[in-house]
Design an enzyme around this catalytic site. Structure first.
Site, PDB file in Angstrom:
ATOM      1  N   LYS A 181      16.990  -8.885  20.173  1.00 43.57           N
ATOM      2  CA  LYS A 181      17.620  -8.827  21.514  1.00 43.57           C
ATOM      3  C   LYS A 181      18.428 -10.110  21.682  1.00 43.57           C
ATOM      4  O   LYS A 181      17.872 -11.179  21.912  1.00 43.57           O
ATOM      5  CB  LYS A 181      16.528  -8.728  22.572  1.00 43.57           C
ATOM      6  CG  LYS A 181      16.912  -7.995  23.852  1.00 43.57           C
ATOM      7  CD  LYS A 181      18.089  -8.558  24.610  1.00 43.57           C
ATOM      8  CE  LYS A 181      17.717  -9.753  25.461  1.00 43.57           C
ATOM      9  NZ  LYS A 181      18.905 -10.419  26.058  1.00 43.57           N
ATOM     10  N   GLU A 256       9.703 -21.203  20.764  1.00 47.97           N
ATOM     11  CA  GLU A 256      10.480 -22.447  20.633  1.00 47.97           C
ATOM     12  C   GLU A 256      11.179 -22.655  21.962  1.00 47.97           C
ATOM     13  O   GLU A 256      12.100 -21.904  22.298  1.00 47.97           O
ATOM     14  CB  GLU A 256      11.537 -22.311  19.523  1.00 47.97           C
ATOM     15  CG  GLU A 256      10.999 -22.065  18.139  1.00 47.97           C
ATOM     16  CD  GLU A 256      10.336 -23.283  17.546  1.00 47.97           C
ATOM     17  OE1 GLU A 256      10.337 -24.354  18.173  1.00 47.97           O
ATOM     18  OE2 GLU A 256       9.789 -23.145  16.437  1.00 47.97           O
ATOM     19  N   CYS A 289      18.627 -27.843  22.634  1.00 52.61           N
ATOM     20  CA  CYS A 289      17.208 -28.006  22.993  1.00 52.61           C
ATOM     21  C   CYS A 289      16.674 -29.360  22.547  1.00 52.61           C
ATOM     22  O   CYS A 289      15.832 -29.953  23.206  1.00 52.61           O
ATOM     23  CB  CYS A 289      16.386 -26.889  22.379  1.00 52.61           C
ATOM     24  SG  CYS A 289      16.507 -26.814  20.585  1.00 52.61           S
ATOM     25  N   GLU A 387      14.190 -30.086  32.249  1.00 56.48           N
ATOM     26  CA  GLU A 387      15.325 -29.939  31.326  1.00 56.48           C
ATOM     27  C   GLU A 387      16.568 -29.480  32.089  1.00 56.48           C
ATOM     28  O   GLU A 387      16.518 -28.479  32.790  1.00 56.48           O
ATOM     29  CB  GLU A 387      14.969 -28.898  30.263  1.00 56.48           C
ATOM     30  CG  GLU A 387      16.057 -28.707  29.236  1.00 56.48           C
ATOM     31  CD  GLU A 387      15.758 -27.562  28.277  1.00 56.48           C
ATOM     32  OE1 GLU A 387      15.374 -26.474  28.749  1.00 56.48           O
ATOM     33  OE2 GLU A 387      15.923 -27.763  27.067  1.00 56.48           O
TER      34      GLU A 387
HETATM   35  P1  NAD Z   1      16.305 -17.929  28.591  1.00 59.68           P
HETATM   36  O1  NAD Z   1      14.848 -18.129  28.505  1.00 59.68           O
HETATM   37  O2  NAD Z   1      16.920 -17.688  29.930  1.00 59.68           O
HETATM   38  O3  NAD Z   1      16.765 -16.688  27.705  1.00 59.68           O
HETATM   39  C1  NAD Z   1      16.492 -16.608  26.315  1.00 59.68           C
HETATM   40  C2  NAD Z   1      16.455 -15.154  25.898  1.00 59.68           C
HETATM   41  O4  NAD Z   1      15.369 -14.511  26.569  1.00 59.68           O
HETATM   42  C3  NAD Z   1      17.710 -14.365  26.257  1.00 59.68           C
HETATM   43  O5  NAD Z   1      18.010 -13.478  25.194  1.00 59.68           O
HETATM   44  C4  NAD Z   1      17.271 -13.584  27.477  1.00 59.68           C
HETATM   45  O6  NAD Z   1      17.965 -12.377  27.642  1.00 59.68           O
HETATM   46  C5  NAD Z   1      15.820 -13.318  27.159  1.00 59.68           C
HETATM   47  N1  NAD Z   1      14.967 -13.025  28.329  1.00 59.68           N
HETATM   48  C6  NAD Z   1      15.130 -13.463  29.607  1.00 59.68           C
HETATM   49  N2  NAD Z   1      14.129 -12.977  30.389  1.00 59.68           N
HETATM   50  C7  NAD Z   1      13.327 -12.236  29.598  1.00 59.68           C
HETATM   51  C8  NAD Z   1      12.114 -11.513  29.817  1.00 59.68           C
HETATM   52  N3  NAD Z   1      11.548 -11.438  31.025  1.00 59.68           N
HETATM   53  N4  NAD Z   1      11.529 -10.894  28.767  1.00 59.68           N
HETATM   54  C9  NAD Z   1      12.084 -10.978  27.527  1.00 59.68           C
HETATM   55  N5  NAD Z   1      13.227 -11.636  27.262  1.00 59.68           N
HETATM   56  C10 NAD Z   1      13.847 -12.269  28.286  1.00 59.68           C
HETATM   57  O7  NAD Z   1      16.974 -19.179  27.886  1.00 59.68           O
HETATM   58  P2  NAD Z   1      18.515 -19.505  27.738  1.00 59.68           P
HETATM   59  O8  NAD Z   1      19.030 -19.981  29.044  1.00 59.68           O
HETATM   60  O9  NAD Z   1      19.195 -18.377  27.037  1.00 59.68           O
HETATM   61  O10 NAD Z   1      18.464 -20.715  26.697  1.00 59.68           O
HETATM   62  C11 NAD Z   1      18.252 -22.024  27.070  1.00 59.68           C
HETATM   63  C12 NAD Z   1      16.831 -22.438  26.782  1.00 59.68           C
HETATM   64  O11 NAD Z   1      16.514 -22.228  25.423  1.00 59.68           O
HETATM   65  C13 NAD Z   1      16.624 -23.928  27.012  1.00 59.68           C
HETATM   66  O12 NAD Z   1      15.391 -24.141  27.653  1.00 59.68           O
HETATM   67  C14 NAD Z   1      16.591 -24.492  25.607  1.00 59.68           C
HETATM   68  O13 NAD Z   1      15.932 -25.720  25.473  1.00 59.68           O
HETATM   69  C15 NAD Z   1      15.910 -23.401  24.870  1.00 59.68           C
HETATM   70  N6  NAD Z   1      16.166 -23.506  23.426  1.00 59.68           N
HETATM   71  C16 NAD Z   1      15.143 -23.890  22.610  1.00 59.68           C
HETATM   72  C17 NAD Z   1      15.350 -24.035  21.246  1.00 59.68           C
HETATM   73  C18 NAD Z   1      14.230 -24.463  20.319  1.00 59.68           C
HETATM   74  O14 NAD Z   1      14.352 -24.253  19.124  1.00 59.68           O
HETATM   75  N7  NAD Z   1      13.156 -25.065  20.813  1.00 59.68           N
HETATM   76  C19 NAD Z   1      16.616 -23.777  20.701  1.00 59.68           C
HETATM   77  C20 NAD Z   1      17.645 -23.406  21.558  1.00 59.68           C
HETATM   78  C21 NAD Z   1      17.399 -23.265  22.922  1.00 59.68           C
END
Ligand code: NAD
Length: 487
Positions: A181, A256, A289, A387
């Site tokens: 997804k 992650e 991140c 963050e």
């Molecule tokens: P997000 O949590 O809003 O979304 C991530 C993914 O989850 C998207 O594909 C989204 O559609 C999906 N999603 C959202 N709600 C959901 C639900 N209820 N059930 C299942 N899936 C759902 O995050 P974002 O804004 O896309 O990304 C930014 C975040 O990601 C930041 O916190 C960043 O630090 C983190 N990040 C972490 C790493 C790592 O390796 N630790 C790497 C990159 C980004």
């Protein structure tokens, strides 16, 4: 749905289920952060598409698993080759879709996609299950690795292609099938990955993509009882929801998540090197991140470094991410800009001193937010705890090693930390005392696929990379037999 065309590259806006493109009646808009132009309408999946993809993945699983690592390796190497051939296309599509810097994408990020697939194909081929004797019982143990089944992979928008392949590689190499997804703010390169899987000849159902909004398609996928592993990269808030859904089916999760990582500079550091790395934290407009967003600087060198930061930040080139001269691109989406600016305004209200930035670029407008620095926010301020995921850094000073460690550990997160010092004993002590999954000393962002990658505290559950990724996607079985009992 109408195909999307970027620089002559055709991208399907639809799902990829059982080897075929499937459209949904509902769609969502995909805009480019470069100029907020509409790129197209993307199929918005619901539980119906998730059910279809999970079923296809379930049906494809036994045959894919039975191929064994060598058999699967043939397909995965072909997939890596297709990715390598299409690096330039991937780079321009991802830059247009999420605003990341084109040069970095072309030269590094997209190539890592191919490396992710190839590395884990080879890892699976070389894997020897552990074996040992238990002498008191006169017995022998052997560990075998079975694939878990259907895996649900969910990725964020800041590096969607690289992060997706980083999960797809080990999941497929271990013999699982996949439902991916992609993020709704940058869905396009994951759609290309589906085309590449077809071109590489992966059997239908082995790799599926369901596009859609997180709360709908994502939520349906993680609640699906047929899913045997959930690997998620994204925010803490979403992870909490996914964890609750996974608990109902007892589906194992790998998370992650975000960070609020410290970058610690001791007075004995190579200050030029430290400064370069401090400025690097604005890369990708801070939407990284791992970014070391909390600069912790030893008191005696703080004034000097602050002056140099001001000069350095003033020289950073903010602009169109397709321009090779650009160092800081746009934020991903108007909603995200509002969120980032909200943090900045609240930090000012809480009494943090704004040194530079703190606004949308008056010249560029749109989603281009100026690199921003706050000095000495009051203890406990939101800007030190949450963050931001934007080009916003804070700078605090410390008197000694103990205070540096205390400040470094004073957040709910524990993803990464960066330390600058020329004293080796200190580097060891501080690296061990900081609560983080990843620590870099006199360097930043050095990545190697064999490293365990992930966060402590609220930055995650589990580790990806090398054996840690691979183990997650497997069911381990221990087989014990007594010696001298076979005829
Ligand atoms: P997000 O949590 O809003 O979304 C991530 C993914 O989850 C998207 O594909 C989204 O559609 C999906 N999603 C959202 N709600 C959901 C639900 N209820 N059930 C299942 N899936 C759902 O995050 P974002 O804004 O896309 O990304 C930014 C975040 O990601 C930041 O916190 C960043 O630090 C983190 N990040 C972490 C790493 C790592 O390796 N630790 C790497 C990159 C980004």
């Amino acid at each position: 749905m109408a195909e999307i065309v970027i620089a002559g590259i055709r991208i399907s806006p639809d799902h990829f289920i059982n080897g075929e493109r499937v459209a949904s009646a509902q769609t969502f808009e995909d805009i480019s952060p470069i100029d907020q132009s509409l790129l197209g309408h993307i199929s918005a999946g619901s539980s119906a598409e998730v059910d279809a993809a999970a079923l296809a993945a379930r049906q494809a699983f036994p045959t894919w698993a039975a191929l064994g690592p060598q058999g699967r390796g043939v397909y995965l190497r072909r997939l890596a080759e297709v990715i390598e051939r299409r690096v330039e296309d991937l780079a321009i599509v991802e830059t247009t879709d999420n605003g990341s810097l084109l040069e970095a994408s072309r030269l590094r990020v997209m190539k890592r996609g191919a490396h992710n697939i190839r590395y884990f194909a080879e890892y699976a081929e070389k894997l020897q299950g552990e074996e040992w004797d238990t002498p008191p019982a006169n017995a022998h143990n052997r560990v075998v690795y079975h694939p878990a089944g259907v895996t649900a992979l969910i990725t964020p928008w800041n590096a969607p292609f690289m992060l997706s392949t980083w999960k797809v590689g080990p999941a497929l190499a271990a013999g699982n099938t996949v439902v991916l997804k992609p993020p709704e703010w940058a869905p396009l390169t994951c759609s290309l990955l589906a085309d590449f899987a077809a071109e590489a000849g992966l059997p239908p159902g082995v790799f599926n993509v369901v596009q859609g909004i997180g709360e709908e398609a994502g939520a349906a996928l993680v609640a699906h009882p047929g899913v045997r592993r959930i690997s998620f990269t994204g925010s803490v808030e979403t992870a909490q929801k996914i964890g609750a859904a996974a608990a109902r089916n007892l589906t194992p999760v790998s998370f992650e998540l975000g960070g609020k990582s410290p970058l610690v500079v001791f007075a004995d550091a190579d200050l030029e090197l430290a400064l370069r790395n401090m400025l690097e934290q604005y890369d990708n407009a801070g939407q990284v991140c791992l970014a070391g967003t909390r600069l912790l600087v030893e008191e005696t060198v703080a004034d000097d470094l602050l002056e140099r930061m001001k000069t350095g930040a003033g020289q950073l080139r903010l602009g169109d991410p397709r321009d090779p001269q650009t160092q800081v691109g746009p934020l991903i989406h108007p909603q995200h800009l509002k969120r980032v600016d909200g943090f900045v305004q609240r930090a000012i209200q809480e009494g943090a001193r704004l040194v530079y930035g703190g606004r949308v670029s008056p010249q560029l407008g749109g989603l281009y937010y100026e690199p921003t620095l706050f000095v000495d926010p009051p203890a406990g301020a939101e800007i030190l705890q949450k963050e931001v995921f934007g080009p916003v850094l804070t700078l605090q000073t410390f008197k000694d090693e103990a205070e540096a460690i205390a400040l470094a550990n004073n957040t709910p997160y524990g993803l990464a930390a960066t330390i600058f010092t020329q004293n080796e004993a200190r580097a060891r002590r501080v690296a061990e005392a900081i609560e983080a999954g990843l620590v870099w000393v006199n360097c930043f962002y050095v990545r190697d696929l064999a490293q365990p990658f992930g966060g402590a505290k609220q930055s995650g559950i589990g580790r990806e990379g090398g054996k840690w990724s691979f183990d997650f996607y497997c069911e381990l079985k221990n087989i014990t037999h007594r010696h001298n009992t076979f005829v």
